[in-house]
Motif scaffolding. Structure first.
Motif, PDB file in Angstrom:
ATOM      1  N   ASP A 288       1.032  -1.134  -0.005  1.00 23.46           N
ATOM      2  CA  ASP A 288      -0.040   0.102   0.244  1.00 23.46           C
ATOM      3  C   ASP A 288       0.853   1.143   0.199  1.00 23.46           C
ATOM      4  OD1 ASP A 288      -1.901   1.854   0.193  1.00 23.46           O
ATOM      5  OD2 ASP A 288      -2.502   1.529   2.173  1.00 23.46           O
ATOM      6  N   LEU A 289       0.866   1.965  -1.137  1.00 19.47           N
ATOM      7  CA  LEU A 289       1.593   2.954  -1.323  1.00 19.47           C
ATOM      8  C   LEU A 289       0.702   4.380  -1.300  1.00 19.47           C
ATOM      9  CD1 LEU A 289       4.550   2.103  -3.455  1.00 19.47           C
ATOM     10  CD2 LEU A 289       4.382   2.273  -0.926  1.00 19.47           C
ATOM     11  N   ASP A 290      -0.484   4.389  -0.903  1.00 20.88           N
ATOM     12  CA  ASP A 290      -1.507   5.281  -0.727  1.00 20.88           C
ATOM     13  C   ASP A 290      -1.041   6.328   0.168  1.00 20.88           C
ATOM     14  OD1 ASP A 290      -2.759   4.399  -3.356  1.00 20.88           O
ATOM     15  OD2 ASP A 290      -4.214   3.361  -2.227  1.00 20.88           O
ATOM     16  N   ILE A 292       0.439   8.853   1.011  1.00 21.50           N
ATOM     17  CA  ILE A 292       1.992   9.041   1.571  1.00 21.50           C
ATOM     18  C   ILE A 292       2.135  10.686   1.838  1.00 21.50           C
ATOM     19  CG2 ILE A 292       4.438   9.174   0.962  1.00 21.50           C
ATOM     20  CD1 ILE A 292       2.843   6.322   1.009  1.00 21.50           C
ATOM     21  N   ASN A 293       2.469  11.004   3.048  1.00 21.11           N
ATOM     22  CA  ASN A 293       2.460  12.291   3.315  1.00 21.11           C
ATOM     23  C   ASN A 293       3.894  12.864   3.143  1.00 21.11           C
ATOM     24  OD1 ASN A 293       4.191  11.312   5.492  1.00 21.11           O
ATOM     25  ND2 ASN A 293       2.472  11.576   7.014  1.00 21.11           N
ATOM     26  N   SER A 294       3.926  14.190   3.517  1.00 18.60           N
ATOM     27  CA  SER A 294       5.301  14.818   3.325  1.00 18.60           C
ATOM     28  C   SER A 294       6.416  14.189   4.172  1.00 18.60           C
ATOM     29  CB  SER A 294       4.961  16.398   3.569  1.00 18.60           C
ATOM     30  OG  SER A 294       4.750  16.516   5.063  1.00 18.60           O
ATOM     31  N   ALA A 295       6.259  13.786   5.308  1.00 24.99           N
ATOM     32  CA  ALA A 295       7.394  13.216   6.070  1.00 24.99           C
ATOM     33  C   ALA A 295       8.053  12.170   5.549  1.00 24.99           C
ATOM     34  CB  ALA A 295       6.919  12.986   7.419  1.00 24.99           C
ATOM     35  N   ILE A 296       7.074  11.306   4.862  1.00 23.24           N
ATOM     36  CA  ILE A 296       7.740  10.076   4.213  1.00 23.24           C
ATOM     37  C   ILE A 296       8.336  10.602   2.819  1.00 23.24           C
ATOM     38  CG2 ILE A 296       6.957   8.060   2.721  1.00 23.24           C
ATOM     39  CD1 ILE A 296       4.721   7.542   4.748  1.00 23.24           C
ATOM     40  N   TYR A 297       7.884  11.253   2.120  1.00 21.48           N
ATOM     41  CA  TYR A 297       8.602  12.118   0.902  1.00 21.48           C
ATOM     42  C   TYR A 297       9.924  12.477   1.229  1.00 21.48           C
ATOM     43  CZ  TYR A 297       9.556  14.710  -3.210  1.00 21.48           C
ATOM     44  OH  TYR A 297       9.977  15.182  -4.359  1.00 21.48           O
ATOM     45  N   GLU A 298      10.036  13.229   2.329  1.00 22.86           N
ATOM     46  CA  GLU A 298      11.198  14.050   2.640  1.00 22.86           C
ATOM     47  C   GLU A 298      12.427  13.000   3.214  1.00 22.86           C
ATOM     48  OE1 GLU A 298      10.394  17.022   5.711  1.00 22.86           O
ATOM     49  OE2 GLU A 298       8.943  17.864   4.242  1.00 22.86           O
ATOM     50  N   LEU A 299      11.851  11.892   4.014  1.00 22.87           N
ATOM     51  CA  LEU A 299      12.701  10.838   4.337  1.00 22.87           C
ATOM     52  C   LEU A 299      13.397  10.152   3.281  1.00 22.87           C
ATOM     53  CD1 LEU A 299      13.989   9.340   6.626  1.00 22.87           C
ATOM     54  CD2 LEU A 299      12.122   7.821   6.658  1.00 22.87           C
ATOM     55  N   THR A 333      10.034   4.625  -1.511  1.00 27.19           N
ATOM     56  CA  THR A 333       8.842   5.091  -0.851  1.00 27.19           C
ATOM     57  C   THR A 333       8.307   3.908   0.163  1.00 27.19           C
ATOM     58  OG1 THR A 333       7.953   6.149  -2.767  1.00 27.19           O
ATOM     59  CG2 THR A 333       6.427   6.340  -1.066  1.00 27.19           C
ATOM     60  N   TYR A 334       8.313   2.796  -0.142  1.00 22.55           N
ATOM     61  CA  TYR A 334       8.012   1.637   0.794  1.00 22.55           C
ATOM     62  C   TYR A 334       8.913   1.800   1.837  1.00 22.55           C
ATOM     63  CZ  TYR A 334       7.386  -3.204   2.528  1.00 22.55           C
ATOM     64  OH  TYR A 334       7.135  -3.995   3.071  1.00 22.55           O
ATOM     65  N   LEU A 335      10.201   1.738   1.416  1.00 23.49           N
ATOM     66  CA  LEU A 335      11.178   1.703   2.443  1.00 23.49           C
ATOM     67  C   LEU A 335      11.109   2.814   3.625  1.00 23.49           C
ATOM     68  CD1 LEU A 335      13.799   0.465   3.800  1.00 23.49           C
ATOM     69  CD2 LEU A 335      15.307   2.140   2.102  1.00 23.49           C
ATOM     70  N   SER A 336      10.923   3.949   2.977  1.00 20.63           N
ATOM     71  CA  SER A 336      10.808   5.155   4.107  1.00 20.63           C
ATOM     72  C   SER A 336       9.365   4.976   5.061  1.00 20.63           C
ATOM     73  CB  SER A 336      10.663   6.352   3.412  1.00 20.63           C
ATOM     74  OG  SER A 336      11.542   6.683   2.422  1.00 20.63           O
ATOM     75  N   LYS A 337       8.479   4.469   4.487  1.00 18.31           N
ATOM     76  CA  LYS A 337       7.149   4.164   5.175  1.00 18.31           C
ATOM     77  C   LYS A 337       7.370   3.080   6.222  1.00 18.31           C
ATOM     78  CE  LYS A 337       2.147   3.498   4.647  1.00 18.31           C
ATOM     79  NZ  LYS A 337       2.193   2.441   5.727  1.00 18.31           N
ATOM     80  N   TYR A 338       7.990   2.097   5.706  1.00 19.92           N
ATOM     81  CA  TYR A 338       8.404   1.073   6.719  1.00 19.92           C
ATOM     82  C   TYR A 338       9.351   1.498   7.839  1.00 19.92           C
ATOM     83  CZ  TYR A 338      10.531  -3.781   7.900  1.00 19.92           C
ATOM     84  OH  TYR A 338      10.319  -4.820   8.575  1.00 19.92           O
TER      85      TYR A 338
END
Length: 388
Positions: A288-290, A292-299, A333-338
């Motif tokens: 699930d990559l829906d 995605i907020n700015s914090a994940i994007y910045e990371l 993106t998945y890695l950042s969220k993880y």
């Protein structure tokens, strides 16, 4: 001609006695009674074997087939030497009392070297008078025609019913079945039989060596997790090697297992390995990559800037074996969220920063600190940070 007629009559009488429905039912009941006795010995074994000495808890058993019986009464001259009568019950008594392997049992262990140990424990169990109405013969010859030792013995139940017990390891049993059917029970003339005997003897030596190697591996007591990781590596290394353009992969697999170590991650690895061993197609897990907020994007941007792309791409190639992620950027993106999830930082807290005065030094410092902590965590797991 007269002798042939006599033998034919004897054969007919013995086969009729052997194939009698009431007799077959009687023998099957005796087989079950004996099996029950021997299962108590299996419980005794489990208490007296070490953790490295493994057995199969179910005993294999069989009643001799009528075809095998017919062949044996001629091969062993029973057809001539037995006192065959016209009474079917007398002939049935003759069979059960004089056919040594009429009922057969097999105790199967994992490793060859444990056969002798189990044989001796059975002898001890018997000498302690734990077997009811059973007489066992431990003095019979255990050398086979091929020169190898077999741990088997004959017995008699209720002073009447003959049976045999074999104790064999998995590999010994497999080799023995092949040898028995191709060498000693081959019904057709074979001019190459000498060569086949040499080949089966070589296979015997190979299997014994393999058995010893398996025992060594077993004694190392690998944990399930380690075995899964090793099997996952073996099943995927060729694919990953081609994509990474290197066969030096240990570091990257270590990084993957170190980072993706949750129970859910290991379940995915376990499923992949199981499907691979069964030679079935594995269905990769949807991600699930829906939202995605700015914090994940910045990371994600920080990870791209601060870590070696080669290391990250190797991690991506291994991950896409089990995850339905086919683009490198999507993987980041998945890695950042993880990483956010694993860090325990609540993404909802990040939203509280939005709309605040971005020049507030306390807020800026808190934002930088938690992201830096995540980057430090990632560096500890996979290495390859450019600033190192």
């Amino acid at each position: 001609m007269q002798e042939e007629n006599i033998l034919e009559k004897r054969e007919k009488l013995l086969l009729e006695a052997f194939d009698d429905k009431a007799f077959i039912k009687e023998v099957k009941n005796i087989r079950l009674e004996l099996e029950e006795e021997l299962m108590r010995f299996i419980l005794f074994l489990k208490e007296n074997l070490t953790s490295e000495q493994k057995i199969f808890e179910n005993i294999e058993s069989r009643i001799k087939s009528i075809q095998s019986f017919r062949e044996k009464i001629y091969r062993k001259d029973y057809i001539k030497n037995w006192n065959v009568s016209d009474d079917i019950r007398e002939n049935q008594k003759l069979i059960v009392e004089n056919l040594p392997d009429f009922i057969g049992f097999r105790i199967t262990c994992f490793f060859w070297q444990d056969e002798e140990k189990i044989y001796n424990l059975l002898k001890l169990y018997y000498e302690q008078k734990n077997l009811n109405d059973i007489v066992l013969n431990f003095d019979e010859n255990r050398k086979q025609k091929n020169g190898h030792t077999i741990n088997k013995l004959s017995g008699k139940y209720k002073q009447k019913y003959c049976f045999e017990i074999q104790i064999k390891s998995v590999m010994h049993n497999m080799w023995g079945e092949v040898e028995h059917k191709t060498i000693y029970k081959n019904r057709n003339y074979d001019a190459t039989i000498s060569n086949k005997k040499l080949i089966t003897e070589e296979i015997f030596n190979i299997l014994q060596a393999s058995d010893k190697q398996l025992l060594c591996i077993f004694k190392e007591k690998y944990e399930e997790k380690q075995l899964l990781q090793a099997l996952f590596y073996e099943k995927t290394k060729n694919i990953i090697g081609k994509k990474c353009k290197t066969d030096i992969l240990a570091q990257h697999y270590n990084s993957y297992f170190s980072l993706f170590s949750s129970s859910a991650d290991m379940d995915l690895v376990r499923q992949f390995v199981a499907f691979s061993l069964l030679e079935k197609d594995f269905c990769r897990k949807e991600v699930d990559l829906d939202d995605i907020n700015s914090a994940i994007y910045e990371l994600k941007e920080m990870i791209k800037a601060e870590f070696l792309e080669f290391n990250l791409k190797c991690l991506f190639y291994i991950s896409e074996i089990v995850l339905k992620i086919d683009e490198y950027d999507s993987f980041l993106t998945y890695l950042s969220k993880y990483l956010f999830d694993q860090s325990g930082y609540d993404l909802e807290d990040e939203e509280e920063f939005e709309g605040e005065d971005v020049f507030d030094e306390d807020i800026l410092e808190e934002q930088v600190d938690y992201k830096e902590n995540i980057l430090v965590l990632l560096d500890q797991k996979i290495g390859g940070r450019k600033s190192d």
